[in-house]
Design a protein around this motif. Structure first.
Motif, PDB file in Angstrom:
ATOM      1  N   ASP A  28      44.900  35.756  37.593  1.00  0.00           N
ATOM      2  CA  ASP A  28      45.956  36.888  37.424  1.00  0.00           C
ATOM      3  C   ASP A  28      45.670  37.652  38.711  1.00  0.00           C
ATOM      4  O   ASP A  28      44.549  38.640  38.610  1.00  0.00           O
ATOM      5  CB  ASP A  28      45.635  37.491  35.893  1.00  0.00           C
ATOM      6  N   ALA A  29      46.573  37.823  39.515  1.00  0.00           N
ATOM      7  CA  ALA A  29      46.230  38.737  40.471  1.00  0.00           C
ATOM      8  C   ALA A  29      46.216  40.058  40.545  1.00  0.00           C
ATOM      9  O   ALA A  29      45.339  40.841  40.982  1.00  0.00           O
ATOM     10  CB  ALA A  29      47.361  38.644  41.652  1.00  0.00           C
ATOM     11  N   LYS A  30      46.942  40.726  39.497  1.00  0.00           N
ATOM     12  CA  LYS A  30      46.472  42.329  39.249  1.00  0.00           C
ATOM     13  C   LYS A  30      45.113  42.573  38.700  1.00  0.00           C
ATOM     14  O   LYS A  30      44.433  43.330  39.204  1.00  0.00           O
ATOM     15  CB  LYS A  30      47.467  42.707  38.214  1.00  0.00           C
ATOM     16  N   LEU A  31      44.618  41.501  38.037  1.00  0.00           N
ATOM     17  CA  LEU A  31      43.259  41.711  37.270  1.00  0.00           C
ATOM     18  C   LEU A  31      42.319  41.453  38.381  1.00  0.00           C
ATOM     19  O   LEU A  31      41.288  42.396  38.541  1.00  0.00           O
ATOM     20  CB  LEU A  31      42.863  40.573  36.150  1.00  0.00           C
ATOM     21  N   GLN A  32      42.476  40.314  39.376  1.00  0.00           N
ATOM     22  CA  GLN A  32      41.905  40.357  40.402  1.00  0.00           C
ATOM     23  C   GLN A  32      41.638  41.355  41.110  1.00  0.00           C
ATOM     24  O   GLN A  32      40.372  41.922  41.688  1.00  0.00           O
ATOM     25  CB  GLN A  32      42.341  39.106  41.334  1.00  0.00           C
TER      26      GLN A  32
END
Length: 675
Positions: free
Chosen positions: A342-346
């Motif tokens: 999950d790029a946003k969480l990353q």
């Protein structure tokens, strides 16, 4: 009389033998078969000298027939030529006064793929030097269908596209985009002071600029390229093109929209090296190709790499004539591959770490999907893709925070973040009763005098007695967990840790370090047993493995194999039956109390009911009693446990303890949910 008959009979026998020994003339079909056999062997010399009609050899000399065909066969990679023909009816008789016509079927392999076509071939009966035979009529269309005498044959490449990497929601991680190729138009680059400005802004020497401008092909109105910049450098581009004579062209390039936040996962592409080209020579790479150099770009190279197409065409000698495609192998683009990330969480986790040295991981406890893998600090993958200078590389390599070091692939002493695992092992074998309290006094403790100078220390001697599991986790009491491990015994504790995956390779697409109980997998003393119970001693744990171990508390005793590719099988059990649902519920309740009542108050958010465990691993410098401390926090939303996050920050000894790390995790979740 008898002699006359004998003579007559002898003459008759000689005549019969002579008649029988006379060679029958070859038929048109015989000659066709011989011609085809030579053709299939590419014996153009023999074909030309012995099997073509006089009219054909007059029209096409040996240079045209032999040399051109040999060159075309080489250039077009023509091989495995097969020719068949339709046999004439048995009653068909060819008369020498008329051509013998055959329908032939030609097939071959070419650089652009298989090619098949049919032709009408005529065999003509001719008499040469008092010998007669059948000869083949020929024209260039027997090489390629439709090829005329003056036509040219071309071969062109159809470019393929490299596959792209996206996150679980389709957000771009590594994609095909465009950048800015900065250059100079010499006739407009008249201000000599601008050269130094361009040099400083682009990070190239003035000597390099002069070298580019002095190339033999350069003319005053030509665009002379200097350097390619990524789309993220738009402000720099705007500053550069304010200078007279400096301009840009759009240039295709790989883009990494999340930059440093995902660099260690995405990796980058770069120009293939000589060594790689030699190793991969049989796989169709060329010296101009880009290849995955690090991270998923390298791991997924075979799937991401596109395969160029090839087109073979004929062009008539007429101005504006449209080329005619003879055979074409379409380009095959690389795959679009979705990660579980999950790029946003990353990015939220990476930003929350504020450039501090450390690592974090997030997993889905119901499937094992890896939602984040962070290594901080990091680097700009585009900088490496475009070719990082040796000076810049040395600068990063010598940075004490080691931005090039991939921390999520390493392993670290987990400190007190291991204590829930120790408790679960003890509970499951029946040695640890969570309600039973132990009476512990003082800051330090040792079993007896046999321990010598070794003593177990705890940070909160004010913890109220009796100390049960809940208090032991809230106050992170080392003495409590040391005593529980001693009660279990060394081998029982080792067996319990082994069931959680210690000492074995972690089943994961990326190469990450396994977790270890000790250097040799054994616990050689009671003191080492005590240290190991609270994540010290020689114990090392990988951050992804640490997050994965907490899955057992959330889902009732199961750890799933961690996955990173969305098309992998998810929810595949790695470890099962680690603890009962009742024991898992006890651990969950206690981990919530750690945040609400304990020393992770920074994670006690009003809108997210976090549960988790902090940990501090003390790493003493050799020969001293002091060193630096790594801080841990493993947490999840107790009301909606869709993610388990584990974070480690190095060198927190001056930051007030592991609550410092808990605050970062809390900030990351707040940022993520606010997006």
């Amino acid at each position: 009389m008898k002699k006359r008959w004998t003579f007559a009979l002898s003459f008759l026998l000689i005549w019969i033998v002579a008649g029988c020994s006379k060679e029958e003339p070859a038929t048109a079909e015989d000659r066709l078969q011989e011609y085809v056999a030579l053709w299939e062997k590419s014996d153009f010399i023999n074909m030309h000298n012995n099997y073509l009609t006089e009219e054909t050899t007059a029209a096409f000399n040996s240079e045209y027939f032999i040399d051109r065909q040999e060159k075309l066969y080489t250039d077009l990679e023509i091989e495995n030529v097969k020719i068949t023909y339709e046999a004439p009816p048995e009653e068909k008789e060819f008369v020498i006064e008329e051509p013998a016509t055959f329908i032939i079927h030609i097939s071959m392999n070419t650089a652009a793929g298989p090619l098949k076509f049919d032709k009408e071939l005529r065999m003509i009966h001719e008499i040469r030097e008092e010998q007669e035979n059948w000869f083949a009529e020929w024209d260039p269309s027997f090489i390629l269908p439709g090829l005329g005498t003056k036509d040219t044959v071309g071969i062109s490449t159809i470019s393929s596209k490299r596959g792209e990497i996206v996150d679980r929601n389709g957000l771009p991680i590594a994609v095909n985009g465009a950048g800015y190729e900065i250059g100079i138009v010499p006739e407009r680059f008249t201000d000599s002071s601008s050269k130094k400005t361009v040099s400083d802004l682009l990070g190239v020497s003035t000597e390099y600029i002069d070298k580019q401008l002095n190339q033999s092909w350069v003319k005053p109105n030509y665009f002379v390229p200097l350097k390619v910049l990524s789309n993220t450098k738009k402000e720099l581009v705007e500053r550069l093109i304010e200078l007279p004579g400096v301009t840009y062209q759009k240039s295709e390039m790989r883009e990494y929209p999340f930059g440093e936040a995902l660099a260690h996962v995405s990796g980058y592409v770069g120009k293939i090296t000589t060594e790689q080209l030699e190793k991969l020579a049989d796989e169709g790479y060329t010296e101009t190709d880009l290849i995955g150099r690090q991270g998923m770009e390298r791991v997924l190279e075979d799937r991401l790499r596109g395969h160029d197409g090839i087109r073979i065409y004929i062009k008539e000698p007429v101005t504006g004539a449209t080329p005619i495609t003879i055979v074409e192998k379409p380009a095959q683009d690389g795959e679009v591959i979705s990660l579980t990330i999950d790029a946003k969480l990353q990015k939220s986790l990476f930003d929350s770490m504020k450039g501090r040295a450390g690592t974090s991981a997030a997993v889905d406890p119901q499937t094992g999907e890896t939602l984040a893998l962070v290594s901080s600090p990091s680097f700009d993958p585009t900088e490496f893709m475009l070719g990082v200078s040796s000076a810049r590389y040395n600068e990063m390599a010598e940075n004490p925070l080691k931005p090039l070091f991939n921390r999520y692939a390493a392993s670290y002493a987990p400190g007190s973040s291991l204590k829930p695992i120790t408790a679960a092992i003890g509970m499951e074998i029946g040695n640890l009763n969570p309600e039973e309290g132990l009476s512990i006094t003082g800051r330090t403790w040792q079993k007896d005098a046999s321990w010598g100078n070794y003593r177990v220390s705890r940070l909160h001697p004010e913890a109220p007695n009796p100390i049960n599991l809940n208090n032991a986790l809230i106050y992170s009491d080392n003495i409590y967990f040391a005593q529980q491990a001693l009660a279990m015994g060394r081998q029982t504790f080792i067996d319990g840790l082994t069931r959680y995956g210690f000492g074995e390779d972690i089943p994961f697409v990326l190469n990450i370090a396994s977790s270890q109980i000790s250097n040799d997998g054994k616990i050689s003393s009671e003191g080492q047993l005590a240290d190991t119970s609270f994540g010290q001693g020689q114990m090392l744990t990988n951050i992804l493995h640490l997050a994965t171990m907490y899955e057992a508390f959330v889902n009732g005793g199961t750890m799933y194999k961690p996955t990173l590719l969305l098309d992998e099988q998810h929810g595949e059990v790695w470890k099962d039956g680690l603890l009962s649902k009742d024991n898992a519920a006890v651990i969950r309740s206690n981990l919530r109390d750690v945040v609400v009542k304990g020393f992770a108050q920074s994670a006690n958010l009003p809108n997210i009911a976090l549960a988790g465990k902090t940990g501090t691993a003390e790493l003493k410098a050799a020969g001293t009693d002091r060193g630096h401390e790594n801080g841990f926090f493993v947490a999840y939303d107790s009301e909606n446990p869709t993610q388990i996050i584990a974070m480690m920050i190095e060198g927190i000894e001056n930051d007030g303890g592991s609550d410092f790390v808990a605050a970062m995790v809390a900030d990351a979740l707040t940022m993520y949910r606010g997006q």
